[in-house]
Design a protein around this motif. Sequence first.
Motif, PDB file in Angstrom:
ATOM      1  N   VAL A 107      -0.539  -4.115   7.410  1.00 16.73           N
ATOM      2  CA  VAL A 107      -0.634  -3.315   6.193  1.00 16.73           C
ATOM      3  C   VAL A 107       0.699  -3.280   5.460  1.00 16.73           C
ATOM      4  N   GLN A 108       1.788  -3.201   6.213  1.00 14.80           N
ATOM      5  CA  GLN A 108       3.110  -3.214   5.587  1.00 14.80           C
ATOM      6  C   GLN A 108       3.378  -4.533   4.876  1.00 14.80           C
ATOM      7  N   GLN A 109       2.927  -5.617   5.473  1.00 13.51           N
ATOM      8  CA  GLN A 109       3.094  -6.915   4.808  1.00 13.51           C
ATOM      9  C   GLN A 109       2.274  -6.980   3.520  1.00 13.51           C
ATOM     10  N   VAL A 110       1.063  -6.443   3.580  1.00 11.97           N
ATOM     11  CA  VAL A 110       0.240  -6.402   2.376  1.00 11.97           C
ATOM     12  C   VAL A 110       0.900  -5.532   1.316  1.00 11.97           C
ATOM     13  N   GLN A 111       1.492  -4.421   1.761  1.00 10.18           N
ATOM     14  CA  GLN A 111       2.168  -3.538   0.818  1.00 10.18           C
ATOM     15  C   GLN A 111       3.315  -4.253   0.121  1.00 10.18           C
ATOM     16  N   ALA A 112       4.081  -5.037   0.891  1.00  8.85           N
ATOM     17  CA  ALA A 112       5.190  -5.776   0.281  1.00  8.85           C
ATOM     18  C   ALA A 112       4.690  -6.760  -0.775  1.00  8.85           C
ATOM     19  N   LEU A 113       3.530  -7.370  -0.514  1.00  8.84           N
ATOM     20  CA  LEU A 113       2.970  -8.297  -1.500  1.00  8.84           C
ATOM     21  C   LEU A 113       2.435  -7.560  -2.726  1.00  8.84           C
ATOM     22  N   LEU A 114       1.799  -6.388  -2.489  1.00  9.09           N
ATOM     23  CA  LEU A 114       1.206  -5.651  -3.596  1.00  9.09           C
ATOM     24  C   LEU A 114       2.244  -4.971  -4.480  1.00  9.09           C
ATOM     25  N   LEU A 115       3.431  -4.683  -3.920  1.00  9.95           N
ATOM     26  CA  LEU A 115       4.453  -4.018  -4.722  1.00  9.95           C
ATOM     27  C   LEU A 115       4.970  -4.898  -5.850  1.00  9.95           C
ATOM     28  N   VAL A 116       4.637  -6.168  -5.797  1.00  7.59           N
ATOM     29  CA  VAL A 116       5.016  -7.068  -6.888  1.00  7.59           C
ATOM     30  C   VAL A 116       4.129  -6.828  -8.114  1.00  7.59           C
ATOM     31  N   LEU A 117       2.910  -6.328  -7.882  1.00  7.62           N
ATOM     32  CA  LEU A 117       1.963  -6.135  -8.992  1.00  7.62           C
ATOM     33  C   LEU A 117       2.462  -5.168 -10.058  1.00  7.62           C
ATOM     34  N   PRO A 118       3.066  -3.988  -9.686  1.00  8.14           N
ATOM     35  CA  PRO A 118       3.540  -3.088 -10.748  1.00  8.14           C
ATOM     36  C   PRO A 118       4.589  -3.709 -11.661  1.00  8.14           C
ATOM     37  N   GLN A 119       5.341  -4.663 -11.116  1.00  5.21           N
ATOM     38  CA  GLN A 119       6.354  -5.312 -11.950  1.00  5.21           C
ATOM     39  C   GLN A 119       5.723  -6.244 -12.979  1.00  5.21           C
ATOM     40  N   GLU A 120       4.628  -6.876 -12.587  1.00  8.97           N
ATOM     41  CA  GLU A 120       3.980  -7.816 -13.502  1.00  8.97           C
ATOM     42  C   GLU A 120       2.917  -7.149 -14.371  1.00  8.97           C
ATOM     43  N   TYR A 121       2.269  -6.093 -13.850  1.00  9.15           N
ATOM     44  CA  TYR A 121       1.213  -5.417 -14.600  1.00  9.15           C
ATOM     45  C   TYR A 121       1.466  -3.901 -14.603  1.00  9.15           C
ATOM     46  N   PRO A 122       2.557  -3.451 -15.197  1.00  5.10           N
ATOM     47  CA  PRO A 122       2.882  -2.009 -15.171  1.00  5.10           C
ATOM     48  C   PRO A 122       1.867  -1.148 -15.911  1.00  5.10           C
ATOM     49  N   GLN A 123       1.144  -1.729 -16.849  1.00  6.07           N
ATOM     50  CA  GLN A 123       0.171  -0.949 -17.611  1.00  6.07           C
ATOM     51  C   GLN A 123      -1.087  -0.646 -16.807  1.00  6.07           C
ATOM     52  N   TRP A 124      -1.310  -1.375 -15.737  1.00  8.57           N
ATOM     53  CA  TRP A 124      -2.521  -1.206 -14.943  1.00  8.57           C
ATOM     54  C   TRP A 124      -2.293  -0.385 -13.671  1.00  8.57           C
ATOM     55  N   ILE A 125      -1.175  -0.539 -13.031  1.00  5.44           N
ATOM     56  CA  ILE A 125      -0.943   0.114 -11.736  1.00  5.44           C
ATOM     57  C   ILE A 125       0.546   0.399 -11.573  1.00  5.44           C
ATOM     58  N   SER A 126       0.845   1.502 -10.884  1.00  4.93           N
ATOM     59  CA  SER A 126       2.240   1.889 -10.661  1.00  4.93           C
ATOM     60  C   SER A 126       2.616   1.698  -9.202  1.00  4.93           C
ATOM     61  N   ASP A 132       0.933   5.097  -2.130  1.00  6.32           N
ATOM     62  CA  ASP A 132      -0.015   6.116  -1.641  1.00  6.32           C
ATOM     63  C   ASP A 132      -1.228   5.467  -0.979  1.00  6.32           C
ATOM     64  N   ILE A 133      -1.766   4.445  -1.616  1.00  3.27           N
ATOM     65  CA  ILE A 133      -2.934   3.761  -1.061  1.00  3.27           C
ATOM     66  C   ILE A 133      -2.605   3.111   0.278  1.00  3.27           C
ATOM     67  N   MET A 134      -1.496   2.427   0.333  1.00  2.00           N
ATOM     68  CA  MET A 134      -1.130   1.722   1.557  1.00  2.00           C
ATOM     69  C   MET A 134      -0.743   2.689   2.670  1.00  2.00           C
ATOM     70  N   GLN A 135      -0.139   3.831   2.327  1.00  2.00           N
ATOM     71  CA  GLN A 135       0.185   4.826   3.345  1.00  2.00           C
ATOM     72  C   GLN A 135      -1.075   5.411   3.964  1.00  2.00           C
ATOM     73  N   LEU A 136      -2.070   5.669   3.115  1.00  2.00           N
ATOM     74  CA  LEU A 136      -3.342   6.173   3.619  1.00  2.00           C
ATOM     75  C   LEU A 136      -4.026   5.145   4.511  1.00  2.00           C
ATOM     76  N   ALA A 137      -4.033   3.881   4.077  1.00  2.00           N
ATOM     77  CA  ALA A 137      -4.652   2.827   4.889  1.00  2.00           C
ATOM     78  C   ALA A 137      -3.927   2.653   6.208  1.00  2.00           C
ATOM     79  N   SER A 138      -2.594   2.704   6.177  1.00  2.00           N
ATOM     80  CA  SER A 138      -1.814   2.545   7.411  1.00  2.00           C
ATOM     81  C   SER A 138      -2.093   3.679   8.385  1.00  2.00           C
TER      82      SER A 138
END
Length: 359
Positions: A107-126, A132-138
């Motif tokens: 899950v931590q590895q997935v989180q590291a990959l997903l944290l790139v998304l806010p940089q590329e799509y800041p209007q869609w996700i922060s 928060d989502i990854m902490q709950l899943a973990s």
Amino acid sequence: MRAIISKWIERYFSDEEALFLFLLIGAFLLIILTLGKPLAPVFAGLILAFLMQGGVDILVKKKVPHILSVVIVFSAFISFLLALSLVVFPLAWKQLTTLLQELPRMVQQVQALLLVLPQEYPQWISESQIRDIMQLASSELSNAGQWVVTFSLNSLTGIMTLLVYLVLVPILVFFFLKDGRTLVRWWVTFLPNKRKMMTTVWQEMDDQIANYIRGKVIEILIVGTVTYLTFLWLGINYAALLGIMVGLSVLIPYIGAALVTFPIALIAFFQWGWGGEFMYLMIAYGIIQALDGNVLVPLLFSEAVNLHPISIIVAVLIFGTLWGFWGVFFAIPLATLVKAILNAWPGPMDADANKEIAA
């Protein structure tokens, strides 16, 4: 309204045999729903004996005495059961425990990959939403892993249930194989002498159910074993666990293979990334699925189940909800049985014919 209902009942239940069959089905469903758990060893023994009856029949046709044929088939069953209990299941359980312990790291590895998304799509996700989502899943996956690690059969109920199945089911299987035909003849004596519709349903279902159930068990064993050996050769982690998952996935038509593809791809990605090993594994898995659907299934199932895909999916959902694993396993035979009963059930034409004959 009362006249309409009375007319409908007279039209479809005026036949004595139809009414008896309806009551018989109702009584069977009532027994399953009310006494399903205490009678589970009996049903399990009956199903397993039905699966192995074909082997006994083959040996009898080769002039082997019936009792010796039963002993040979039963000995093979006990050997297979011991192999599952002592080798396959402990290995799969160990791998499942290890996998659940590793899930938080994944899950931590997935989180590291997903944290790139806010940089590329800041209007869609922060970034805070991702965390928060990854902490709950973990947290949830960690709790699941701890549950599996601490799970044991220390309770008296669990030990007694296991002993009942390990002792009673093999005994029941042996006697069902040995005296099955005698029991069937005894049971037939309780049926009405006029049973044309029951005979039609039985003849339509006998070969088809036998072919489907035995073929499905063989398909599970072949697909699961080939997948395990292939994954073991390619070096993927949790090969035994994934092999069992792929083997059991053939129980659910159309969607089973799609569902099991995700964990296979996920484990391969975390082990190798997007490298050549990942591609080789997915290609091998695709070849196994293609061979299963285009070669193995036509060879095993000599009689096609003539059901619409929607009917099959609905049957899996309904019977799976009612009876869990066994409901999923028998969903297609049960749907075929329902179809055979509906086809053989006396309709308006049959009811009118019966009245003319009676007159």
